[in-house]
Design a protein around this motif. Sequence first.
Motif, PDB file in Angstrom:
ATOM      1  N   GLY B 210       0.797  -1.218   0.000  1.00 33.72           N
ATOM      2  CA  GLY B 210       0.000   0.000   0.000  1.00 33.72           C
ATOM      3  C   GLY B 210       0.825   1.260   0.000  1.00 33.72           C
ATOM      4  N   VAL B 211       2.134   1.126  -0.195  1.00 38.19           N
ATOM      5  CA  VAL B 211       2.976   2.313  -0.242  1.00 38.19           C
ATOM      6  C   VAL B 211       3.733   2.300  -1.562  1.00 38.19           C
ATOM      7  N   THR B 366      -4.508   5.261  -0.032  1.00 36.88           N
ATOM      8  CA  THR B 366      -5.217   4.127  -0.636  1.00 36.88           C
ATOM      9  C   THR B 366      -6.300   3.615   0.288  1.00 36.88           C
ATOM     10  N   GLY B 367      -6.927   2.548  -0.121  1.00 34.01           N
ATOM     11  CA  GLY B 367      -7.993   1.935   0.665  1.00 34.01           C
ATOM     12  C   GLY B 367      -9.341   2.449   0.216  1.00 34.01           C
ATOM     13  N   LYS B 368     -10.256   2.497   1.155  1.00 34.50           N
ATOM     14  CA  LYS B 368     -11.615   2.920   0.822  1.00 34.50           C
ATOM     15  C   LYS B 368     -11.683   4.446   0.783  1.00 34.50           C
ATOM     16  N   PRO B 372      -7.884   7.947  -4.425  1.00 38.74           N
ATOM     17  CA  PRO B 372      -6.581   7.416  -4.044  1.00 38.74           C
ATOM     18  C   PRO B 372      -5.492   7.965  -4.957  1.00 38.74           C
ATOM     19  N   GLY B 373      -4.289   7.935  -4.485  1.00 41.07           N
ATOM     20  CA  GLY B 373      -3.206   8.415  -5.333  1.00 41.07           C
ATOM     21  C   GLY B 373      -2.006   8.809  -4.504  1.00 41.07           C
ATOM     22  N   VAL B 440      -3.811   4.168   4.707  1.00 39.40           N
ATOM     23  CA  VAL B 440      -4.838   3.280   4.200  1.00 39.40           C
ATOM     24  C   VAL B 440      -6.112   3.572   4.975  1.00 39.40           C
ATOM     25  N   VAL B 441      -7.172   3.858   4.254  1.00 41.81           N
ATOM     26  CA  VAL B 441      -8.425   4.209   4.913  1.00 41.81           C
ATOM     27  C   VAL B 441      -9.327   2.992   4.956  1.00 41.81           C
ATOM     28  N   ILE B 442      -9.893   2.768   6.129  1.00 40.12           N
ATOM     29  CA  ILE B 442     -10.746   1.598   6.319  1.00 40.12           C
ATOM     30  C   ILE B 442     -12.138   2.096   6.680  1.00 40.12           C
TER      31      ILE B 442
ATOM     32  N   ALA C 118      -4.000  -2.219   0.351  1.00 40.98           N
ATOM     33  CA  ALA C 118      -5.087  -1.598  -0.383  1.00 40.98           C
ATOM     34  C   ALA C 118      -5.933  -2.648  -1.080  1.00 40.98           C
ATOM     35  N   VAL C 121      -7.985  -4.578   1.512  1.00 39.24           N
ATOM     36  CA  VAL C 121      -9.138  -3.824   1.987  1.00 39.24           C
ATOM     37  C   VAL C 121     -10.243  -3.840   0.941  1.00 39.24           C
ATOM     38  N   LYS C 122      -9.836  -3.860  -0.322  1.00 36.11           N
ATOM     39  CA  LYS C 122     -10.836  -3.848  -1.382  1.00 36.11           C
ATOM     40  C   LYS C 122     -11.276  -5.252  -1.777  1.00 36.11           C
ATOM     41  N   CYS C 155       2.952  -6.530  -2.858  1.00 33.38           N
ATOM     42  CA  CYS C 155       2.380  -5.313  -3.410  1.00 33.38           C
ATOM     43  C   CYS C 155       3.063  -5.060  -4.737  1.00 33.38           C
ATOM     44  N   CYS C 159      -1.600   0.352  -6.173  1.00 30.72           N
ATOM     45  CA  CYS C 159      -2.602   0.314  -5.119  1.00 30.72           C
ATOM     46  C   CYS C 159      -3.865   1.081  -5.468  1.00 30.72           C
TER      47      CYS C 159
END
Lengths: 235, 555, 202, 180
Positions: B210-211, B366-368, B372-373, B440-442, C118, C121-122, C155, C159
């Motif tokens: 996620g990075v 990222t995430g919900k 994202p970007g 990362v958003v949950i 990411a 989570v998805k 990863c 993402c």
Amino acid sequence: MDDEPIELIIDGIQVSAVHDATILEVAKQYGIYIPTLCDLEGLTSFSGCRLCLVEIRGSPKLYPACTTPVTSGMEIITNSEKLKEYRKICLSLLLSERTHVCSVCIANNNCELQDLSNKLGVDHVSFERNWTKHTIDSGHDFLVIDRNRCILCTRCIRVCQEIEGAHTLDLKNRGKDSQITIDFDALWGDSCSCTACRKCAKVCPTGAIYIEDELISKTKDKNVVSFLLKRRMYK
Amino acid sequence: MRVKKFILADIQKIAETEVDFQRAYKYRINVCCSSGCIPLGALNLLKTFEKLIKEQDVAEECLVARTGCVGTCSAGPVVVVESGGYIYQNVTPEKAKKIVIDHIVLGLPVKSLLYESKVFLKKQHRLVLRNAGKIDPYRIEDYIATGGYSALVKCLTRKSPQEVIDEIRISGLRGRGGAGFPTARKWSFVARDHRSPKYIIANLDEGDPGVFANRTLAEADPHALIEGLLIAGYAIGAEKAFIYTRAEYPLAIDILEKAIKKSEELNILGKNVLGTTLNFDVELRLGAGAFVAGEETAIIASVEGRRAMPRPRPPYPATSGLWGKPTVIQNVETLANIPLIIQNGGTWFSKIGTPKCTGTKCFSLTGKINNPGLIEVPMGIPLREVIFDIGRGIPDNRKLKAALIGGPSGGCLPDILLDSSIDYESLETVGAIMGSGGIVVIDDQSCIIDTAKFFIDFCVSESCGKCTPCRVGLLKIKEILEKIIQGNGRIEDVELLSKLSTFISETSLCGLGQTAPNPVLTTLRYFKKEYLEHLYENFCTANKCFKKKEILRIG
Amino acid sequence: MIKLTFKKKSESFLSSQSMVYAPLKKPKVLISMGLKNDKRLLKLERFLKKMEYKGSALLEILHKTQEIYGYLNEDVLKYVSEAIELPLSHVYGVATFYSYFKLKQSGEHVITACMGTACYVKGVEKIISAIEKRFCVKRGGSTADGKLSLFITRCIGACAIGPTILIDDNVVGNATKDIVLERIASTLESEKIYTCRYSKNS
Amino acid sequence: MSENKKPTLAIIWFSGCSGCHMSFLDIDEVLMELAKKVQLVYSPLIDVKDFPNQVMITLIEGAVTNEEQLSMLKRVRAGTDILVALGDCAVTGNVAALRNAEIDGDFAVLKRAYVDTSYHNPQIPKGVPKLLKRVYPLHEKTTVDYYVPGCPPTSDNILYVLTELLAGRAPQMEKISKFG
């Protein structure tokens, strides 16, 4: 300047030490007990077992005694309640990692893990234990490795590499899957580099490497490394 | 054929030629060809545009260039039309035609295809990413035209190594790799050492899932990294640098390889850099998929060709690093900051961000999240602004449950803590870390225990296995969490978890183990209610758990 | 209950004695490995020369080996260890430490699922289980006929368009269960590599 | 428990080899003194149907391997003040738990016992209590107050624990613990 001894305090005792000495060495000199498992005199330090962690006054961190060099004016605490608790957790973790069943182990009563557990008062393991089914290799003429009893202290690897020089043993995989490998994941009997010097069995703290048909109390010899090193110095 | 050896003054000449060359074009179409957009067909799009401008006969007033990441990865493939910075989103070959005809030929931007970029760019402060999406990473001339390598020239002509370090000290730059160690202090340790050779390692092994900030940076602006390395090498007296990158980044590897080669051709790297006495080599080293290799001492082991297992410090790499020699290990983002600081001065840099944490930081969002970007924000910005303004909130108007900041070993922060500002100290007080910069958003569809288990799972599989707490302790945490998720947890498990987590973070050998229990510690701290609901009531708000229940525990 | 492996010393083991005690002349090893007519090995040999047989370049050499052979062949690794004078156990230890190196040959088609935060989570997990179920393949393994392998990676850095699945070298962004299953099926059926560009709006 | 009554003691045998019981009997002549101090209300040799209520001390030897033992353990915990895990099997699972290494350990054990080693009419009988998938040490299924490890624990250790508990003191187990 550098030759002057360093003054420091361990557990309230004023001690002096030479430069570059580690906390563990100094403590040993003065008869202060710090539990260790992966450390072995004469071999390079590995600092993996984390049993020898000590506190240094003024620092929130814990330091491994086997690798931390002493500095002047250090105040070291080796047996606080926190350290005792942490050592017990550490031993519990090691005991729960693989199938350590003392009563059916060849090293029963000759095992450093068992001794330390008794000494430091580990009376039960609060974590669910893993009952592993790793391979036991008894293909060699007399050397046997039972990976279910290995605690990955890497003493055998270091003695094989540094003292014997064969480097037959090494670690394979990583993390929880780490194992001792013999050559290219070979069976011991097939190993093309093993010299059958038995040093790995001598220094193994548990019953992971042992010699078939020999009393384990006779096999184990923690001092073999320092003995050999002394003999090598002798001209 | 021997290429002419370039000297300092040539950099200026190259810049002038290139600027003149670019000025001849009225428009410039930048097609984002980063790892995010290529899977969506960016390379094809590049060809389409080249074909289109020929078809429409505007090739002489319009330049088509492939660039690095623009940052709006969710809207890919992205195309930027300069001048004016019109960002077009989700561009397809059909839309490309419309863009070329309307915008380039007729001069009317296609409003319906534009990306709503106002807030996204306004709240950002793009320093490190200044060239991302603007220049062609394969062309060194493009970089030089934007003022590239002039900082190096400035150092070589007007500054002594000590003055360079002083400038960095004034800027207050801190390592962007996670721990935030002051860069100048690290450098002066090594600069004071008179042994040689000395080494620099640029750490491009971001293993955090996620990075992708560092990768994007290397893909978009490789020469900024090389220039940073050169200045660092000049300051500390090193003649050799390694860029340690992940083998999973084929595009970044390709771009870096070509960039190094090009620099060598131009005599920017190699013996007698630009005709001066500085010798400097850069070598690319590939990692092979080990998260722990991001740790200082592990990266050394890996570059030396060994198992990437950390060793205890001291001795620090600054005194005994690569092959026992003094070594500086620096994150890529830190290095990309260096040319800017030299160009604009340390005082300028120290005014950005907060007094203790100067400058900016890149984050992969990222995430919900709606948007994202890759973003770059000044230090000290509240997390809420990042998520809700730049990221434009959660999709489907759902509720934010937690924001995980700092990668797998970061902390899960609940909604109430979103107003804490992003800098090393504030994050540490709430239990998170800066890490390598992942947010990362949950949302409320995820179970917080399941999320914690995912991160622990990651650390278990990435632990090197050297020290007991990390190897076995994390495994036990994972097993306990699994039991809770299955509905077989025990009441005392909560206490055991927190005890074990503190134990691991205090006794582990390296940063991986020390920070790995953070997700568990922070979820225990901020989401204890959910743990208790799982244990006492077998209730999971996200309705994810309890698929494999066993006999209930007794007594 | 615990497995005992017991094997007699094998005689045919790649002339094991000579591997240790023979003087370390590189060309001789080539012959002893029985691989001297292998062009790929010559390619590797050239790379070894370029690396000056340095032990510190082990990772680079392993990368090259994997590039040439597709995986890390045991015999080749033995050859490498001999050539750069590193103990076998060391080479094996390094090769197994890094997750990028594969010691087994993978299937004809390789599916790589990204298990980054990411993507997780998805909901990449659901897609992976669906693939496992449909094609009878376990993560980290191959199908019985060797046509398909399924791997998990940490990863791939894409993402923002997660969840992402790689089918051979083609990235499927914003993947859903149905799309991925269909793509894999058509890849297997047509035996051609399916060019899958994904565009949201088309 | 009223004042004039003697404190009650129960001894239970789960999946173990009875070695711990033997070690307990090894206290020898002191057993007579112990008998004066406590009332033995439950043991493998005492024929009572139900586990009594309000037992002061219960020693359990052996690991939990089947459902019967699991429900028994529940009953015991409810009726006991101080629960002591006696011996390695009760504390860690020990030999009994070696079958946990197998996925179908429960079946493998039954097969070995009733089919592989039987010459006459090999079959798994129906009456045996259903084995649990895993073997558990006591503390994984209930709360244990004291652990006396050892295979077997020495009679001295057992005596020490009993004396201390009867005297109303908490035994310092950490000083005498020993696995194996």
